[in-house]
Scaffold this active site. Structure first.
Site, PDB file in Angstrom:
ATOM      1  N   GLU A 152      -6.529 -36.669  43.511  1.00  0.00           N
ATOM      2  CA  GLU A 152      -5.286 -36.189  43.518  1.00  0.00           C
ATOM      3  C   GLU A 152      -4.247 -37.344  44.417  1.00  0.00           C
ATOM      4  OE1 GLU A 152      -4.964 -32.098  44.523  1.00  0.00           O
ATOM      5  OE2 GLU A 152      -6.944 -31.740  43.907  1.00  0.00           O
ATOM      6  N   ASP A 171      -1.823 -23.016  41.759  1.00  0.00           N
ATOM      7  CA  ASP A 171      -2.948 -24.064  42.101  1.00  0.00           C
ATOM      8  C   ASP A 171      -2.748 -24.011  43.470  1.00  0.00           C
ATOM      9  OD1 ASP A 171      -4.159 -26.279  42.144  1.00  0.00           O
ATOM     10  OD2 ASP A 171      -2.838 -27.434  41.503  1.00  0.00           O
TER      11      ASP A 171
HETATM   12  C1  BGC Z   1      -5.772 -29.160  41.893  1.00  0.00           C
HETATM   13  C2  BGC Z   1      -6.233 -28.446  40.559  1.00  0.00           C
HETATM   14  C3  BGC Z   1      -7.621 -27.883  40.612  1.00  0.00           C
HETATM   15  C4  BGC Z   1      -7.712 -26.648  42.065  1.00  0.00           C
HETATM   16  C5  BGC Z   1      -8.870 -26.181  42.148  1.00  0.00           C
HETATM   17  C6  BGC Z   1      -5.935 -28.128  43.122  1.00  0.00           C
HETATM   18  O1  BGC Z   1      -5.741 -28.504  44.125  1.00  0.00           O
HETATM   19  O2  BGC Z   1      -4.518 -29.346  41.643  1.00  0.00           O
HETATM   20  O3  BGC Z   1      -6.099 -29.412  39.816  1.00  0.00           O
HETATM   21  O4  BGC Z   1      -8.045 -27.063  39.675  1.00  0.00           O
HETATM   22  O5  BGC Z   1      -6.995 -27.473  43.032  1.00  0.00           O
HETATM   23  O6  BGC Z   1      -9.778 -26.966  42.769  1.00  0.00           O
HETATM   24  C1  BGC Z   2     -10.450 -28.758  47.324  1.00  0.00           C
HETATM   25  C2  BGC Z   2      -9.964 -29.218  46.120  1.00  0.00           C
HETATM   26  C3  BGC Z   2      -8.380 -29.071  45.954  1.00  0.00           C
HETATM   27  C4  BGC Z   2      -7.741 -29.534  47.255  1.00  0.00           C
HETATM   28  C5  BGC Z   2      -6.305 -29.308  47.384  1.00  0.00           C
HETATM   29  C6  BGC Z   2      -9.558 -29.465  48.462  1.00  0.00           C
HETATM   30  O1  BGC Z   2     -10.255 -29.318  49.885  1.00  0.00           O
HETATM   31  O2  BGC Z   2     -11.960 -29.126  47.451  1.00  0.00           O
HETATM   32  O3  BGC Z   2     -10.408 -28.317  45.115  1.00  0.00           O
HETATM   33  O4  BGC Z   2      -7.799 -29.650  44.840  1.00  0.00           O
HETATM   34  O5  BGC Z   2      -8.285 -29.243  48.471  1.00  0.00           O
HETATM   35  O6  BGC Z   2      -5.465 -30.006  48.391  1.00  0.00           O
END
Ligand code: BGC
Ligand code: BGC
Length: 604
Positions: free
Chosen positions: A521, A325
């Site tokens: 998140e 991830d």
């Molecule tokens: C998230 C995931 C997501 C990925 C791509 C990560 O930070 O935890 O759920 O699929 O980013 O965007």
């Molecule tokens: C992205 C997300 C990802 C996240 C992780 C963002 O900048 O757009 O997809 O999950 O960073 O911290």
């Protein structure tokens, strides 16, 4: 007789010489290029006729054939998943033999239209197709409630609302439509479903889950992934394993509280509460499993061999691939090299690289050369990825003759989203059978921060990673839905702050739509989710002039309303319904019954 020989000047001589040598060099270059071309065309011709291109062959045969033709560098590229915004040159797709790209939340093309997505992804695929082996790319997106990164998409309720519906057939259809709207843009891999079983709803990712009940999560997530797969989309069960059980206050990210934190439950609980949805997803043929950002008993999940290899692959027979991830592998303490080696050796098959993929390539090469990562391990990872690509038909797709985007965000799709909204509503309180409301009341007042706001209705992972506040997307707000539902004699007045008096002195019914502003998140971790002062004020204003009051809560999780709820006649949880606000009015005014049940505990 004097014979005179014409004297050729040395200057002219030199010119001729230069001219001739330039010609010879040019000829030489042309010949070399032609030879290389003939050679690589011959090679490409051989590859084009190779067994792996023959779709009548079994997947395993095709995988073996292709794998046997790959160089080490091609194998290393195949396990890289690069964020498209970090791609320095699109020629790097060929140069580094990249196997997969992604758009992070909000990571679309400049003009965020479906056509622009299609063009962008097609260009990336064309680059991959021009490489020696022409291995198609996986292109991953977070289409977590419809293909909601894209303007004009049908936006479904977030998973928590689908969890409330408890309706497998509905959720399967949501998967099918999401897949169709993904395919229209060229994306072939969804980082969805989330199969986390949430234990603490203060977590900012609560709404991405189907709830806190293991069985409900298993059933609905599986139905959803079957829907996606039926339209050739590669699926992801995430975030492996136990991330629904992280402990408040343990986040390793200084900005967060629980997200990216610690899991401390014992193995028996991990297996009985958190593993079953993954087991069910594996049985349904999930393509990939994404490892969570968390530690279990002090060890990063992505470094845990027992989880990434022994349990998921050996014991449960998962034959797809395990993907990390975001910046996940680099959370393993120590050098970047050490982190990479540890994760791959633990069983990670594909590495999500939001930043420096060139460093990754160099370090992988070093690890293979030194034997820190064995060739067998690399082959196993590549084999798993190729298997998923073949099984999903990526090698066999003809370019669509009619790249029609007509179905994208179509009214048929929106009707299913509206049905999902109807089925997700849960009555939290209904004193003296206030619900449903009559369509023929003479005066209704509507207020609250979420009444006329598609962004709030949709929550995070909508256009932008953190979502957007306001009416920027296509859809129907809850207010509009109410106006459409009532009789032509009914007067509906709206003021966000509920400050109607003195214009309106008395209403038959006050409807106040309140709730959370979008987040995603760890930015949504919240020790005490409750109503904002503005929303409380709006409720009080409306209550002062209304015979009865209904409060509709638009939120990603339960909010603490225990101090106020007794003052209200009815309270409805609407979760994050998405673009089709009319679904709320359908049930509020009795065209359909309330059938949703709580997917998480909501203390009142
Ligand atoms: C998230 C995931 C997501 C990925 C791509 C990560 O930070 O935890 O759920 O699929 O980013 O965007
Ligand atoms: C992205 C997300 C990802 C996240 C992780 C963002 O900048 O757009 O997809 O999950 O960073 O911290």
């Amino acid at each position: 007789m004097r014979t005179s020989r014409k004297k050729i000047s040395p200057f002219r001589n030199k010119k001729v010489f230069l001219f001739l040598s330039a010609m010879i060099t040019a000829l030489f270059v042309v010949v070399i290029v032609a030879v290389i071309n003939i050679q690589s065309n011959r090679e490409r011709k051989v590859e084009a006729e190779a067994l792996y291109h023959d779709k009548s062959q079994p997947v395993e045969e095709r995988v073996n054939d292709l794998l046997s033709r790959m160089t080490v560098d091609e194998k290393i590229g195949q396990i890289a998943l690069v964020e498209k915004n970090s791609l320095l040159f699109s020629s790097d797709i060929v140069r580094f033999n990249l196997g997969a790209l992604l758009s992070g939340g909000g990571g679309g093309p400049d003009s965020n239209e479906p056509e622009a997505w299609k063009k962008m992804i097609t260009n990336f695929q064309d680059s991959a197709n021009s490489s020696r082996l022409a291995i198609p790319l996986l292109y991953g997106v977070d289409a977590v409630h419809g293909n909601a990164n894209v303007l004009g998409a049908t936006i479904f309720p977030h998973a928590i609302g689908l969890g409330a519906s408890g309706d497998e057939d509905l959720v399967r259809r949501v998967g099918v439509i999401t897949a169709e709207e993904m395919s229209a843009t060229g994306a072939n891999w969804n980082f969805s479903p989330t199969v986390d079983v949430v234990q603490d709803s203060r977590w900012g990712r609560t709404y991405e889950t189907f709830g806190s009940d293991t069985e409900r999560v298993s059933e609905l997530a599986t139905a959803y992934l079957e829907g996606l797969q039926s339209s050739a989309i590669v699926t992801t069960a995430k975030h492996y394993l136990g991330t629904g059980a992280m402990v408040w206050g343990t986040s390793t990210n200084p900005d967060f509280k629980i997200d990216q934190g610690e899991i401390t439950i014992d193995e028996a609980t991990l297996r009985s509460v958190h593993l079953p949805p993954f087991v069910s997803a594996i049985r349904a043929g999930v393509g990939s499993i994404m490892v969570g950002h968390a530690t279990w008993n002090g060890v990063e999940l992505v470094a845990n061999h027992e989880l990434l290899t022994d349990l998921i692959k050996d014991e449960l027979g998962f034959d797809g691939f395990v993907v990390s991830d975001w910046y996940g592998i680099y959370e393993i303490p120590g050098s970047k090299y050490h982190a990479l080696v540890t994760a791959i050796n633990a069983g990670l098959d594909m590495v999500m690289l939001p930043y420096n993929y060139r460093l990754f390539t160099m370090e992988m090469r070093r690890a293979i050369n030194s034997g820190d990562i064995s060739m067998e391990r690399l082959d196993d990872a590549v084999r798993r990825i190729l298997r998923v690509k073949f099984a999903a038909g990526l090698f066999d797709q003809e370019p669509p003759s009619d790249p029609s985007l007509n179905e994208f965000g179509s009214s048929e799709h929106r009707l299913v989203a509206r049905e999902a909204v109807r089925k997700s509503l849960v009555i939290l309180r209904d004193k003296q059978q206030t619900l449903p409301l009559s369509k023929t009341l003479s005066q209704i007042v509507v207020a609250g921060g979420a009444a006329d706001n598609l962004g709030r209705q949709s929550g995070g992972w909508t256009i932008e990673w953190q979502g957007i506040d306001g009416n920027w997307i296509l859809g129907t707000t809850i207010l509009q839905g109410i106006k459409n539902a009532v009789s032509s004699q009914t007067k509906v007045d709206y003021r966000q702050a509920g400050d109607f008096s003195p214009e309106v002195e008395s209403a038959d019914m006050g409807i106040v739509v309140v709730g959370e502003t979008p987040y995603a998140e760890g930015w949504g971790d919240n020790e005490h989710p409750t109503l904002s002062d503005d929303d409380l004020q709006a409720i009080n204003n409306v209550k002062a002039i209304s015979k009865k009051i209904v409060v509709i809560i638009v939120s990603g999780r339960p909010l603490d309303i225990s101090a106020y709820v007794d003052d209200w006649d009815a309270v409805i949880a609407a979760w994050l319904p998405g673009s089709e606000g009319e679904g709320v009015a359908d049930v509020l005014f009795g065209s359909y019954p309330f059938t949703g049940t709580l997917p998480v505990v909501w203390p009142l």
